[in-house]
Structure formats: C-alpha cells, structure tokens
Design an enzyme around this catalytic site. Structure first.
Site, PDB file in Angstrom:
ATOM      1  N   ASP A   1       0.849  -1.182   0.000  1.00 44.33           N
ATOM      2  CA  ASP A   1       0.000   0.000   0.000  1.00 44.33           C
ATOM      3  C   ASP A   1       0.892   1.242   0.000  1.00 44.33           C
ATOM      4  O   ASP A   1       2.056   1.190   0.415  1.00 44.33           O
ATOM      5  CB  ASP A   1      -0.885  -0.021   1.249  1.00 44.33           C
ATOM      6  CG  ASP A   1      -1.803   1.178   1.345  1.00 44.33           C
ATOM      7  OD1 ASP A   1      -2.330   1.608   0.302  1.00 44.33           O
ATOM      8  OD2 ASP A   1      -1.992   1.680   2.467  1.00 44.33           O
TER       9      ASP A   1
ATOM     10  N   ASP B   1      -0.434   5.078   0.651  1.00 49.29           N
ATOM     11  CA  ASP B   1      -0.794   6.151   1.581  1.00 49.29           C
ATOM     12  C   ASP B   1      -0.822   5.643   3.017  1.00 49.29           C
ATOM     13  O   ASP B   1      -1.561   4.707   3.352  1.00 49.29           O
ATOM     14  CB  ASP B   1      -2.162   6.731   1.211  1.00 49.29           C
ATOM     15  CG  ASP B   1      -2.137   7.360  -0.175  1.00 49.29           C
ATOM     16  OD1 ASP B   1      -1.085   7.883  -0.569  1.00 49.29           O
ATOM     17  OD2 ASP B   1      -3.172   7.299  -0.869  1.00 49.29           O
TER      18      ASP B   1
ATOM     19  N   ASP C   1      -2.348  -0.040   6.051  1.00 47.59           N
ATOM     20  CA  ASP C   1      -2.611   0.691   7.292  1.00 47.59           C
ATOM     21  C   ASP C   1      -4.095   0.910   7.568  1.00 47.59           C
ATOM     22  O   ASP C   1      -4.473   1.170   8.709  1.00 47.59           O
ATOM     23  CB  ASP C   1      -1.895   2.053   7.281  1.00 47.59           C
ATOM     24  CG  ASP C   1      -2.555   3.050   6.353  1.00 47.59           C
ATOM     25  OD1 ASP C   1      -2.790   2.707   5.175  1.00 47.59           O
ATOM     26  OD2 ASP C   1      -2.821   4.182   6.793  1.00 47.59           O
TER      27      ASP C   1
END
Length: 215
Positions: free
Chosen positions: A11, A13, A144
């Site tokens: 991922d 961001d 996240d």
C-alpha cells in the site's frame, strides 16, 4: 516453466507516503487554521479536524488537483530503502493502492503516483489501483487502513498492519504488526526465505543482493 515469484503487496498512503502529514498541511490551508491546531492523532476520514459531512471528498479533490497530493508527499522513513533491498533480493513488488475514487481525475492521480514512485526510486513490477485489495494476489501485504486489514485477514491473506494512529487501537489486534519499516522488512524477508526454501531456490548471499547463481 516460468519460475514462481514471491509477491509483496504494498500500500502507499500511510505506509510508504506520509499521507496524514501532507493532508494536515493541506487541511490547514483549506480551513485557514494553523497546523498546530490540528492533532496528529487522527482516525480514518479525519473527523478530529472537524471535517463536516461530505467534506472529506472535497478536501481530497482539492489536495490532489491543487496541491498535487500524490506527487508531493514525503516518504515514510525507511520505506524506499526497505523496498529497494527486498526488490534487489528478488521479491516482486506489487503496488496496490486505492486512489481512483475521485471521478474524472484518474489521469492526474495515476501520473502523480508514477512520478512520486520514480522520484523516490521505489521499484515495482506491478501498479494496481484497486479498492478491493484482496482481489489482487500477493504472498504478503502491508496496509494501514483497518477495513482493508480486516478484509485481507478474512480472505486468509497474510497482511502486516503498518502502525499509525488510524489502526493503533484495533480490536481484536491484527495478526501481524510493524511499527516501522525495519520491522516490516524483516517480516517480509523471513517469509520470502521460507518461500525460497520450500521451492528449493537459493537465498540471497546478503540482504539487498540477489543470489550469484541468478545474476
């Protein structure tokens, strides 16, 4: 027969790019308030900053189109270096990010993303813009967003939760958690080495270097 590769689903961001730091700067401009007035301890959607109903999408559009959000974020400490080392060892880096939720700005989002990855020398073989990340195959993921972590775990995918304020208090806690990229890198490397052993393939001679037999 094509040799099977170990795939690391990454991922961007909040994991590689310091999304919340940049958004704090943008939101300060958007609202006309000092950054110091905006807490760093945020949750998904940024309600701690007083975001009004349906306002987040407008702030996000402003950030992408007027502040080049996806090409201007700072990298999270250690992310680029860890990914470069793993890539040099033979791990296939598959970027999986959900950045196409603003209509009619897909070209902008994609071009900013590629520019950012190249500028910070983050290697990758695949670049996937996907909301449902469990539909993209990988041997291990790093993420996240709590909802994505849960979804991947529910799909029996191995996923590392990269700690920030949006997921720190997950309950029940994630099965795997990394507080920084040193920890994440080692988790991926351990599983990569187990993968190589299971396929009778040579391990790298040292972290960050491919086996001499494959050069």
């Amino acid at each position: 027969m094509k040799e099977k590769q170990f795939v690391f689903g990454v991922d961007l961001d909040g994991v590689c790019a310091d999304f919340y730091k940049k958004m704090r700067e943008v939101y300060s401009d958007w609202k006309g308030v000092p950054q110091e007035a905006l807490t760093k301890e945020v949750s998904y959607g940024l309600p701690e900053w007083g975001t009004l109903p349906d306002e987040y999408s407008r702030v996000h559009r402003f950030a992408v189109t007027q502040r080049e959000l996806f090409s201007s974020m700072d990298p999270i400490k250690g992310a680029a270096q860890s990914i470069r080392r793993l890539g040099s060892e033979g791990v296939r880096i598959r970027i999986i990010t959900h950045r196409l939720f603003i209509r009619h700005f897909h070209e902008t989002a994609v071009s900013q993303t590629v520019r950012w990855l190249d500028h910070h020398a983050i290697p990758y073989w695949d670049l996937c813009f996907m909301r449902d990340k469990d539909l993209v195959d990988a041997d291990i993921y790093i993420e996240d967003t709590e909802a994505n972590i849960r979804c991947l775990q529910d799909a029996d995918k191995e996923v590392i939760a990269f700690t920030n304020s949006t997921n720190r208090n997950m309950s029940p806690p994630p099965k795997l958690r990394a507080n920084d990229w040193n920890e994440a890198e080692e988790m991926v490397r351990q599983r990569y080495y187990a993968f190589l052993d299971s396929h009778g393939m040579p391990k790298p001679e040292a972290p960050g270097h491919v086996p001499s037999q494959t050069l």
